[in-house]
Design a protein around this motif. Sequence first.
Motif, PDB file in Angstrom:
ATOM      1  N   GLY A  68       0.789  -1.223   0.000  1.00  0.00           N
ATOM      2  CA  GLY A  68       0.000   0.000   0.000  1.00  0.00           C
ATOM      3  C   GLY A  68       0.821   1.273   0.000  1.00  0.00           C
ATOM      4  O   GLY A  68       0.644   2.152  -0.875  1.00  0.00           O
ATOM      5  N   ALA A  69       1.719   1.413   0.966  1.00  0.00           N
ATOM      6  CA  ALA A  69       2.533   2.631   1.060  1.00  0.00           C
ATOM      7  C   ALA A  69       3.451   2.771  -0.143  1.00  0.00           C
ATOM      8  O   ALA A  69       3.674   3.879  -0.650  1.00  0.00           O
ATOM      9  CB  ALA A  69       3.356   2.612   2.355  1.00  0.00           C
ATOM     10  N   THR A  70       3.974   1.638  -0.620  1.00  0.00           N
ATOM     11  CA  THR A  70       4.861   1.662  -1.784  1.00  0.00           C
ATOM     12  C   THR A  70       4.111   2.097  -3.030  1.00  0.00           C
ATOM     13  O   THR A  70       4.649   2.848  -3.865  1.00  0.00           O
ATOM     14  CB  THR A  70       5.488   0.271  -2.003  1.00  0.00           C
ATOM     15  N   MET A  71       2.867   1.643  -3.184  1.00  0.00           N
ATOM     16  CA  MET A  71       2.062   2.052  -4.341  1.00  0.00           C
ATOM     17  C   MET A  71       1.865   3.558  -4.367  1.00  0.00           C
ATOM     18  O   MET A  71       1.903   4.183  -5.431  1.00  0.00           O
ATOM     19  CB  MET A  71       0.702   1.349  -4.301  1.00  0.00           C
ATOM     20  N   MET A  72       1.659   4.145  -3.201  1.00  0.00           N
ATOM     21  CA  MET A  72       1.415   5.581  -3.136  1.00  0.00           C
ATOM     22  C   MET A  72       2.677   6.392  -3.400  1.00  0.00           C
ATOM     23  O   MET A  72       2.644   7.418  -4.085  1.00  0.00           O
ATOM     24  CB  MET A  72       0.863   5.950  -1.751  1.00  0.00           C
ATOM     25  N   LEU A  73       3.796   5.914  -2.879  1.00  0.00           N
ATOM     26  CA  LEU A  73       5.027   6.700  -2.945  1.00  0.00           C
ATOM     27  C   LEU A  73       5.909   6.332  -4.134  1.00  0.00           C
ATOM     28  O   LEU A  73       6.532   7.221  -4.736  1.00  0.00           O
ATOM     29  CB  LEU A  73       5.826   6.509  -1.647  1.00  0.00           C
ATOM     30  N   ALA A  74       5.959   5.048  -4.462  1.00  0.00           N
ATOM     31  CA  ALA A  74       6.878   4.618  -5.524  1.00  0.00           C
ATOM     32  C   ALA A  74       6.326   3.386  -6.228  1.00  0.00           C
ATOM     33  O   ALA A  74       6.814   2.267  -6.017  1.00  0.00           O
ATOM     34  CB  ALA A  74       8.258   4.332  -4.934  1.00  0.00           C
ATOM     35  N   TYR A  75       5.309   3.587  -7.068  1.00  0.00           N
ATOM     36  CA  TYR A  75       4.740   2.461  -7.820  1.00  0.00           C
ATOM     37  C   TYR A  75       5.784   1.856  -8.748  1.00  0.00           C
ATOM     38  O   TYR A  75       5.798   0.663  -9.007  1.00  0.00           O
ATOM     39  CB  TYR A  75       3.533   2.944  -8.625  1.00  0.00           C
ATOM     40  N   ASN A  76       6.642   2.710  -9.246  1.00  0.00           N
ATOM     41  CA  ASN A  76       7.773   2.276 -10.059  1.00  0.00           C
ATOM     42  C   ASN A  76       9.069   2.680  -9.369  1.00  0.00           C
ATOM     43  O   ASN A  76       9.135   3.781  -8.787  1.00  0.00           O
ATOM     44  CB  ASN A  76       7.717   2.916 -11.450  1.00  0.00           C
ATOM     45  N   PRO A  77      10.088   1.842  -9.409  1.00  0.00           N
ATOM     46  CA  PRO A  77      10.153   0.508 -10.021  1.00  0.00           C
ATOM     47  C   PRO A  77       9.356  -0.519  -9.224  1.00  0.00           C
ATOM     48  O   PRO A  77       9.187  -0.363  -8.023  1.00  0.00           O
ATOM     49  CB  PRO A  77      11.649   0.193  -9.988  1.00  0.00           C
ATOM     50  N   HIS A  78       8.903  -1.562  -9.894  1.00  0.00           N
ATOM     51  CA  HIS A  78       8.037  -2.554  -9.268  1.00  0.00           C
ATOM     52  C   HIS A  78       8.781  -3.410  -8.250  1.00  0.00           C
ATOM     53  O   HIS A  78       9.838  -3.973  -8.541  1.00  0.00           O
ATOM     54  CB  HIS A  78       7.435  -3.484 -10.319  1.00  0.00           C
ATOM     55  N   THR A  79       8.204  -3.515  -7.061  1.00  0.00           N
ATOM     56  CA  THR A  79       8.631  -4.549  -6.112  1.00  0.00           C
ATOM     57  C   THR A  79       7.844  -5.817  -6.436  1.00  0.00           C
ATOM     58  O   THR A  79       6.933  -5.808  -7.266  1.00  0.00           O
ATOM     59  CB  THR A  79       8.358  -4.121  -4.665  1.00  0.00           C
ATOM     60  N   ILE A  80       8.153  -6.904  -5.750  1.00  0.00           N
ATOM     61  CA  ILE A  80       7.462  -8.162  -6.040  1.00  0.00           C
ATOM     62  C   ILE A  80       5.979  -8.064  -5.688  1.00  0.00           C
ATOM     63  O   ILE A  80       5.134  -8.653  -6.362  1.00  0.00           O
ATOM     64  CB  ILE A  80       8.139  -9.341  -5.306  1.00  0.00           C
ATOM     65  N   SER A  81       5.641  -7.313  -4.650  1.00  0.00           N
ATOM     66  CA  SER A  81       4.226  -7.167  -4.267  1.00  0.00           C
ATOM     67  C   SER A  81       3.449  -6.404  -5.324  1.00  0.00           C
ATOM     68  O   SER A  81       2.318  -6.770  -5.676  1.00  0.00           O
ATOM     69  CB  SER A  81       4.124  -6.451  -2.914  1.00  0.00           C
ATOM     70  N   ILE A  82       4.048  -5.334  -5.830  1.00  0.00           N
ATOM     71  CA  ILE A  82       3.384  -4.570  -6.892  1.00  0.00           C
ATOM     72  C   ILE A  82       3.312  -5.398  -8.170  1.00  0.00           C
ATOM     73  O   ILE A  82       2.325  -5.322  -8.914  1.00  0.00           O
ATOM     74  CB  ILE A  82       4.123  -3.241  -7.133  1.00  0.00           C
ATOM     75  N   GLN A  83       4.329  -6.212  -8.415  1.00  0.00           N
ATOM     76  CA  GLN A  83       4.309  -7.081  -9.589  1.00  0.00           C
ATOM     77  C   GLN A  83       3.165  -8.086  -9.488  1.00  0.00           C
ATOM     78  O   GLN A  83       2.477  -8.360 -10.480  1.00  0.00           O
ATOM     79  CB  GLN A  83       5.641  -7.817  -9.705  1.00  0.00           C
ATOM     80  N   ILE A  84       2.941  -8.648  -8.305  1.00  0.00           N
ATOM     81  CA  ILE A  84       1.816  -9.564  -8.103  1.00  0.00           C
ATOM     82  C   ILE A  84       0.502  -8.852  -8.362  1.00  0.00           C
ATOM     83  O   ILE A  84      -0.393  -9.377  -9.041  1.00  0.00           O
ATOM     84  CB  ILE A  84       1.846 -10.139  -6.668  1.00  0.00           C
ATOM     85  N   TYR A  85       0.378  -7.660  -7.813  1.00  0.00           N
ATOM     86  CA  TYR A  85      -0.843  -6.869  -7.997  1.00  0.00           C
ATOM     87  C   TYR A  85      -1.095  -6.596  -9.469  1.00  0.00           C
ATOM     88  O   TYR A  85      -2.220  -6.760  -9.964  1.00  0.00           O
ATOM     89  CB  TYR A  85      -0.717  -5.560  -7.219  1.00  0.00           C
ATOM     90  N   GLU A  86      -0.058  -6.191 -10.184  1.00  0.00           N
ATOM     91  CA  GLU A  86      -0.224  -5.838 -11.593  1.00  0.00           C
ATOM     92  C   GLU A  86      -0.486  -7.065 -12.454  1.00  0.00           C
ATOM     93  O   GLU A  86      -1.332  -7.033 -13.363  1.00  0.00           O
ATOM     94  CB  GLU A  86       1.026  -5.100 -12.087  1.00  0.00           C
ATOM     95  N   ASP A  87       0.235  -8.153 -12.192  1.00  0.00           N
ATOM     96  CA  ASP A  87       0.010  -9.387 -12.962  1.00  0.00           C
ATOM     97  C   ASP A  87      -1.411  -9.904 -12.777  1.00  0.00           C
ATOM     98  O   ASP A  87      -2.051 -10.359 -13.740  1.00  0.00           O
ATOM     99  CB  ASP A  87       1.012 -10.466 -12.530  1.00  0.00           C
ATOM    100  N   ASN A  88      -1.909  -9.837 -11.557  1.00  0.00           N
ATOM    101  CA  ASN A  88      -3.275 -10.280 -11.288  1.00  0.00           C
ATOM    102  C   ASN A  88      -4.293  -9.379 -11.986  1.00  0.00           C
ATOM    103  O   ASN A  88      -5.303  -9.857 -12.508  1.00  0.00           O
ATOM    104  CB  ASN A  88      -3.534 -10.290  -9.787  1.00  0.00           C
TER     105      ASN A  88
END
Length: 257
Positions: free
Chosen positions: A186-206
Amino acid sequence: MGILYILYPFVSIVTFFDPQIFAVTIQDSQVQTAFLLSICTASISTALIILFGLPLSYVLSRFDFPGKPVLHMVVIIPLIIPPLASGALLLGVFNPSSVFNKIFPDIEFTQSILGVIIAQTYVASPFLILASMSAFDSVDKSLENMARVLGRKNWQVFFEISLPLAKKGILVGILMSWIRAIGELGATMMLAYNPHTISIQIYEDNALGGLTQAIPSILLSITLSAILILLYSVIMKKTNRNPNEKSIIKLERFWGR
């Protein structure tokens, strides 16, 4: 029933597993980069939390001072507010028009690796601080006082008595903080969506390809957590000797000097 509730989602992954999609996705450089980025940033974040969180937890455990209950509440804040709210608060501090950006115009605080580290550190910090506080609270103060009577300075008492006695609790806190940083979304999405962490990658792939597309990233995360927990178990077995016994031996050596 509780164990089944926890384990069933892992078993259900099999129903979404597609060998062909898995083989392609697991070799995707974006997935691999996100996985390595998460390991690196979480390690840096955890190191930062150890650096400022361990002394803070010791102070909160051992000393009474005005405002201590307030400081304790401040430590808990990142744990109780939604991660998206944490990210919004951080964005208010580090956005491109913020004071920090004006002071450091050449540093990119958002949409950067630094932004990922800032978000992970903020959200994961309570886990180490609270676990370490509890560990220091369990240390027998008489051993610390005895070391001081024998002429040891406060910093020596901390490193030679308090820290070894609280080691197991601190290791638990480090493990929890590191895993929390890896899983931060959550906090990473708000502050730094890019570059992708593994959690954001899971979210985006889904979001783009459904759960079947996200399975490789999910399995990488599960495997990493399993390895870390296994490593922790090995460390705990090697440190199963009574820590009080070790500290008493040290005190006897001090006395002999």
